[in-house]
Design a protein around this motif. Structure first.
Motif, PDB file in Angstrom:
ATOM      1  N   ASP A  94       0.845  -1.188   0.000  1.00 61.89           N
ATOM      2  CA  ASP A  94       0.000   0.000   0.000  1.00 61.89           C
ATOM      3  C   ASP A  94       0.889   1.250   0.000  1.00 61.89           C
ATOM      4  O   ASP A  94       1.894   1.299   0.720  1.00 61.89           O
ATOM      5  N   PRO A  95       0.558   2.269  -0.798  1.00 63.78           N
ATOM      6  CA  PRO A  95       1.419   3.467  -0.896  1.00 63.78           C
ATOM      7  C   PRO A  95       1.694   4.133   0.448  1.00 63.78           C
ATOM      8  O   PRO A  95       2.834   4.554   0.722  1.00 63.78           O
ATOM      9  N   GLU A  96       0.694   4.239   1.289  1.00 59.47           N
ATOM     10  CA  GLU A  96       0.900   4.899   2.575  1.00 59.47           C
ATOM     11  C   GLU A  96       1.860   4.107   3.462  1.00 59.47           C
ATOM     12  O   GLU A  96       2.749   4.676   4.097  1.00 59.47           O
ATOM     13  N   GLU A  97       1.677   2.787   3.478  1.00 57.10           N
ATOM     14  CA  GLU A  97       2.586   1.952   4.270  1.00 57.10           C
ATOM     15  C   GLU A  97       4.003   2.007   3.695  1.00 57.10           C
ATOM     16  O   GLU A  97       4.987   2.029   4.443  1.00 57.10           O
ATOM     17  N   ALA A  98       4.109   2.048   2.380  1.00 57.31           N
ATOM     18  CA  ALA A  98       5.425   2.106   1.740  1.00 57.31           C
ATOM     19  C   ALA A  98       6.169   3.373   2.156  1.00 57.31           C
ATOM     20  O   ALA A  98       7.352   3.319   2.530  1.00 57.31           O
ATOM     21  N   GLU A  99       5.513   4.502   2.099  1.00 53.49           N
ATOM     22  CA  GLU A  99       6.143   5.757   2.506  1.00 53.49           C
ATOM     23  C   GLU A  99       6.524   5.714   3.979  1.00 53.49           C
ATOM     24  O   GLU A  99       7.596   6.196   4.371  1.00 53.49           O
ATOM     25  N   ASP A 100       5.664   5.141   4.798  1.00 51.20           N
ATOM     26  CA  ASP A 100       5.933   5.064   6.228  1.00 51.20           C
ATOM     27  C   ASP A 100       7.171   4.217   6.507  1.00 51.20           C
ATOM     28  O   ASP A 100       8.001   4.571   7.351  1.00 51.20           O
ATOM     29  N   ARG A 101       7.315   3.113   5.795  1.00 50.18           N
ATOM     30  CA  ARG A 101       8.485   2.252   5.986  1.00 50.18           C
ATOM     31  C   ARG A 101       9.770   2.967   5.578  1.00 50.18           C
ATOM     32  O   ARG A 101      10.803   2.823   6.227  1.00 50.18           O
ATOM     33  N   ILE A 102       9.714   3.705   4.504  1.00 49.70           N
ATOM     34  CA  ILE A 102      10.903   4.445   4.063  1.00 49.70           C
ATOM     35  C   ILE A 102      11.291   5.496   5.094  1.00 49.70           C
ATOM     36  O   ILE A 102      12.473   5.643   5.431  1.00 49.70           O
ATOM     37  N   ILE A 103      10.302   6.201   5.613  1.00 52.75           N
ATOM     38  CA  ILE A 103      10.584   7.233   6.632  1.00 52.75           C
ATOM     39  C   ILE A 103      11.201   6.600   7.869  1.00 52.75           C
ATOM     40  O   ILE A 103      12.187   7.131   8.420  1.00 52.75           O
ATOM     41  N   ARG A 104      10.654   5.476   8.297  1.00 52.07           N
ATOM     42  CA  ARG A 104      11.185   4.819   9.506  1.00 52.07           C
ATOM     43  C   ARG A 104      12.629   4.358   9.275  1.00 52.07           C
ATOM     44  O   ARG A 104      13.469   4.477  10.159  1.00 52.07           O
ATOM     45  N   MET A 105      12.906   3.835   8.106  1.00 53.97           N
ATOM     46  CA  MET A 105      14.265   3.361   7.822  1.00 53.97           C
ATOM     47  C   MET A 105      15.250   4.523   7.804  1.00 53.97           C
ATOM     48  O   MET A 105      16.338   4.449   8.383  1.00 53.97           O
ATOM     49  N   LYS A 106      14.886   5.618   7.179  1.00 49.18           N
ATOM     50  CA  LYS A 106      15.811   6.747   7.051  1.00 49.18           C
ATOM     51  C   LYS A 106      16.008   7.497   8.349  1.00 49.18           C
ATOM     52  O   LYS A 106      17.031   8.176   8.541  1.00 49.18           O
ATOM     53  N   SER A 107      15.044   7.396   9.260  1.00 45.09           N
ATOM     54  CA  SER A 107      15.166   8.082  10.527  1.00 45.09           C
ATOM     55  C   SER A 107      15.764   7.213  11.629  1.00 45.09           C
ATOM     56  O   SER A 107      16.020   7.681  12.723  1.00 45.09           O
ATOM     57  N   ALA A 108      16.011   5.949  11.317  1.00 45.85           N
ATOM     58  CA  ALA A 108      16.553   5.014  12.328  1.00 45.85           C
ATOM     59  C   ALA A 108      18.002   5.347  12.637  1.00 45.85           C
ATOM     60  O   ALA A 108      18.741   5.809  11.771  1.00 45.85           O
TER      61      ALA A 108
END
Length: 223
Positions: free
Chosen positions: A209-223
């Motif tokens: 899902d597009p929203e989940e995809a964006e959320d996963r990218i944000i979480r990875m980059k902010s980790a």
């Protein structure tokens, strides 16, 4: 100083090699490079070897016999090893630190674990260091590693505007035929395979899902 000397040439227009590199000049070259770039032991060794090769080429172009140039350059291999070892001892060169930093940067740009591994190997990082760094930085090949790989695959898909990031066609999604969608998906899967992503990871990324995809990218980059 005459005009030829100022231009670094002889009266016949040939380039002047200058003095043969010594420990001091090679150390200065190493420090200048490290002030601008991160590198590995192998990378710094190549930088210094190229410095010697440039001198040798100019010496031959300036009229020295190639065998004499080779004889003068031969002892510099040991000098280069000493300079590189000194930079390692000073902490200016650290293969593990370089690998960790580069692994994080490449993964956040959408590179697969396999592509990161190949990149580090090409930079001369030893295989055991690469393996340890990838496990520590990206997670072992279990749950943590899979999550990081999936996030990298999503970034790759976003760059290609594929899967959850594909633009909605005019007329809505129904305007795209099943055959066209199948072709797009196959092309995206082929591109992700060439980039080193496994089939299961690629399919999971494309189906998200597009929203989940964006959320996963944000979480990875902010980790």
């Amino acid at each position: 100083m005459n005009d030829q000397a100022a231009r670094g040439t002889t009266a016949g227009g040939r380039r002047v090699a200058g003095p043969v590199p010594d420990r001091a000049s090679l150390r200065a070259t190493a420090l200048a490079h490290l002030a601008r770039f991160g590198t590995t032991r192998a990378g710094l060794t190549q930088v210094l070897e190229r410095r010697v090769q440039r001198w040798a080429r100019r010496a031959v172009e300036g009229g020295e016999l190639s065998e004499n140039v080779e004889a003068r350059a031969a002892p510099l291999g040991a000098v280069i090893e000493q300079v590189v070892a000194e930079m390692v001892a000073l902490g200016a060169v650290d293969d593990a630190a370089f690998a960790g930093s580069r692994a994080r940067s490449l993964t956040r740009s959408g590179r697969s674990r396999r592509a990161v591994q190949a990149h580090l190997a090409a930079r001369g990082v030893e295989a055991d260091i690469v393996g340890t760094v990838l496990d520590e930085t990206l997670g072992e090949r279990g749950q943590d590693g899979q999550e990081m790989e999936l996030a990298a695959a999503l970034i790759f898909a976003r760059r290609r505007r594929a899967g959850p990031f594909a633009p909605v066609p005019e007329g809505g999604e129904d305007a795209v035929s099943g055959d066209e969608e199948a072709v797009r998906r196959r092309k995206a899967l082929d591109a992700m395979a060439r980039a080193g992503f496994g089939r299961a990871t690629a399919e999971a990324a494309l189906d998200m899902d597009p929203e989940e995809a964006e959320d996963r990218i944000i979480r990875m980059k902010s980790a």
